[in-house]
Scaffold this motif. Structure first.
Motif, mmCIF file in Angstrom:
data_model
loop_
_atom_site.group_PDB
_atom_site.id
_atom_site.type_symbol
_atom_site.label_atom_id
_atom_site.label_comp_id
_atom_site.label_asym_id
_atom_site.label_seq_id
_atom_site.Cartn_x
_atom_site.Cartn_y
_atom_site.Cartn_z
ATOM 1 N N GLU A 103 70.473 51.867 -89.198
ATOM 2 C CA GLU A 103 70.074 52.970 -88.326
ATOM 3 C C GLU A 103 68.766 52.646 -87.606
ATOM 4 O O GLU A 103 68.615 52.898 -86.409
ATOM 5 C CB GLU A 103 69.899 54.265 -89.137
ATOM 6 C CG GLU A 103 71.177 54.840 -89.692
ATOM 7 C CD GLU A 103 70.902 56.017 -90.628
ATOM 8 O OE1 GLU A 103 69.743 56.171 -91.076
ATOM 9 O OE2 GLU A 103 71.837 56.761 -90.909
ATOM 10 N N GLU A 136 69.404 50.112 -84.773
ATOM 11 C CA GLU A 136 70.006 50.720 -83.577
ATOM 12 C C GLU A 136 68.961 51.494 -82.782
ATOM 13 O O GLU A 136 68.919 51.423 -81.555
ATOM 14 C CB GLU A 136 71.171 51.630 -83.981
ATOM 15 C CG GLU A 136 72.381 50.894 -84.501
ATOM 16 C CD GLU A 136 72.936 49.900 -83.496
ATOM 17 O OE1 GLU A 136 72.983 50.214 -82.283
ATOM 18 O OE2 GLU A 136 73.309 48.781 -83.904
ATOM 19 N N GLU A 137 68.081 52.199 -83.467
ATOM 20 C CA GLU A 137 67.030 52.959 -82.782
ATOM 21 C C GLU A 137 66.010 52.013 -82.154
ATOM 22 O O GLU A 137 65.516 52.245 -81.054
ATOM 23 C CB GLU A 137 66.354 53.902 -83.788
ATOM 24 C CG GLU A 137 65.378 54.861 -83.160
ATOM 25 C CD GLU A 137 64.794 55.823 -84.175
ATOM 26 O OE1 GLU A 137 63.572 56.081 -84.076
ATOM 27 O OE2 GLU A 137 65.542 56.297 -85.054
ATOM 28 N N LYS A 161 66.540 48.936 -81.055
ATOM 29 C CA LYS A 161 67.108 48.241 -79.900
ATOM 30 C C LYS A 161 66.970 49.054 -78.622
ATOM 31 O O LYS A 161 66.888 48.498 -77.528
ATOM 32 C CB LYS A 161 68.596 47.932 -80.146
ATOM 33 C CG LYS A 161 68.835 46.800 -81.097
ATOM 34 C CD LYS A 161 70.319 46.547 -81.259
ATOM 35 C CE LYS A 161 70.607 45.435 -82.231
ATOM 36 N NZ LYS A 161 72.058 45.220 -82.422
ATOM 37 N N GLN A 162 66.899 50.371 -78.727
ATOM 38 C CA GLN A 162 66.798 51.242 -77.558
ATOM 39 C C GLN A 162 65.369 51.300 -77.008
ATOM 40 O O GLN A 162 65.158 51.732 -75.890
ATOM 41 C CB GLN A 162 67.290 52.646 -77.908
ATOM 42 C CG GLN A 162 68.753 52.684 -78.265
ATOM 43 C CD GLN A 162 69.190 54.038 -78.785
ATOM 44 O OE1 GLN A 162 68.406 54.976 -78.836
ATOM 45 N NE2 GLN A 162 70.467 54.132 -79.169
ATOM 46 N N THR A 163 64.387 50.863 -77.780
ATOM 47 C CA THR A 163 62.994 50.883 -77.323
ATOM 48 C C THR A 163 62.593 49.487 -76.822
ATOM 49 O O THR A 163 63.318 48.515 -77.007
ATOM 50 C CB THR A 163 62.040 51.296 -78.460
ATOM 51 O OG1 THR A 163 62.069 50.292 -79.465
ATOM 52 C CG2 THR A 163 62.420 52.640 -79.047
ATOM 53 N N HIS A 164 61.444 49.424 -76.186
ATOM 54 C CA HIS A 164 60.899 48.143 -75.714
ATOM 55 C C HIS A 164 59.636 47.784 -76.492
ATOM 56 O O HIS A 164 58.822 47.005 -76.023
ATOM 57 C CB HIS A 164 60.596 48.219 -74.223
ATOM 58 C CG HIS A 164 61.809 48.444 -73.387
ATOM 59 N ND1 HIS A 164 62.770 47.488 -73.198
ATOM 60 C CD2 HIS A 164 62.236 49.541 -72.698
ATOM 61 C CE1 HIS A 164 63.732 47.957 -72.416
ATOM 62 N NE2 HIS A 164 63.428 49.218 -72.112
ATOM 63 N N ARG A 216 60.453 42.219 -83.058
ATOM 64 C CA ARG A 216 61.179 41.342 -82.137
ATOM 65 C C ARG A 216 60.599 39.944 -82.231
ATOM 66 O O ARG A 216 59.397 39.756 -82.153
ATOM 67 C CB ARG A 216 61.053 41.832 -80.700
ATOM 68 C CG ARG A 216 61.689 43.151 -80.449
ATOM 69 C CD ARG A 216 61.622 43.494 -78.965
ATOM 70 N NE ARG A 216 61.865 44.907 -78.752
ATOM 71 C CZ ARG A 216 63.074 45.453 -78.670
ATOM 72 N NH1 ARG A 216 64.128 44.690 -78.783
ATOM 73 N NH2 ARG A 216 63.208 46.744 -78.489
#
Length: 166
Positions: A130, A133-134, A136-139, A157
């Motif tokens: 979870e 997935e959360e 991956k949506q941010t930078h 990252r």
């Protein structure tokens, strides 16, 4: 300041004495506490002139500069340059180590403390999948979260585009 000009194996002319006195006047610009200056002018058998400056400085010691040349005035000029270099360095050392004047503090208008309410996201435990997935949506470069067991974890990252878990 005591000044003595000594000639060894040579008769000193007025021009030689005035050249040496000009050097002595030039070194006084450094405002050092010079106690005495002794100048020894010597001519050897090869018709070379040797000019030696012994400058005694209070609380420092003695600076000795010796220069040999075929021409007396060249020897005197080169000795003057070397002597000025030493005295300038000593003068700069003294002046740079003086206590600097304190800069007055700038007074900024004092503001009252103010509490600003901010909504915080409730911290809920989540699984690693979870959180990934959360994340991956941010930078963002990393994300800190609590896993289902209550341990604090960090997702980050990597430079190769993959994700790391700590």
């Amino acid at each position: 300041m005591n000044v003595s000009i000594v000639g060894r194996h040579i008769d000193l002319t007025d021009a030689m004495k005035s050249a040496v006195n000009a050097v002595i006047e030039d070194i006084q610009k450094y405002n050092l506490d010079i106690i005495s200056v002794k100048v020894i002018i010597e001519e050897n058998k090869k018709s070379e002139f040797k000019v030696e400056f012994n400058v005694q400085i209070a609380n420092k010691g003695t600076v000795v500069i010796t220069q040999k040349e075929k021409d007396f005035y060249k020897a005197c000029d080169k000795a003057k340059d070397r002597l000025e270099k030493v005295l300038r360095r000593y003068h700069d050392k003294i002046t740079s180590h003086r206590v600097k004047q304190e800069i007055p503090a700038v007074v900024v208008d004092e503001m009252e403390d103010e509490i600003v309410p901010v909504d915080l996201a409730a911290e809920k435990p989540m699984s690693v999948d979870e959180a990934l997935e959360e994340f991956k949506q941010t930078h963002e470069a990393f994300m800190v979260f609590k896993d289902t067991e209550g341990n604090t974890r960090v997702l980050y990252r990597r430079k190769d585009g993959k994700f790391g878990l700590y």
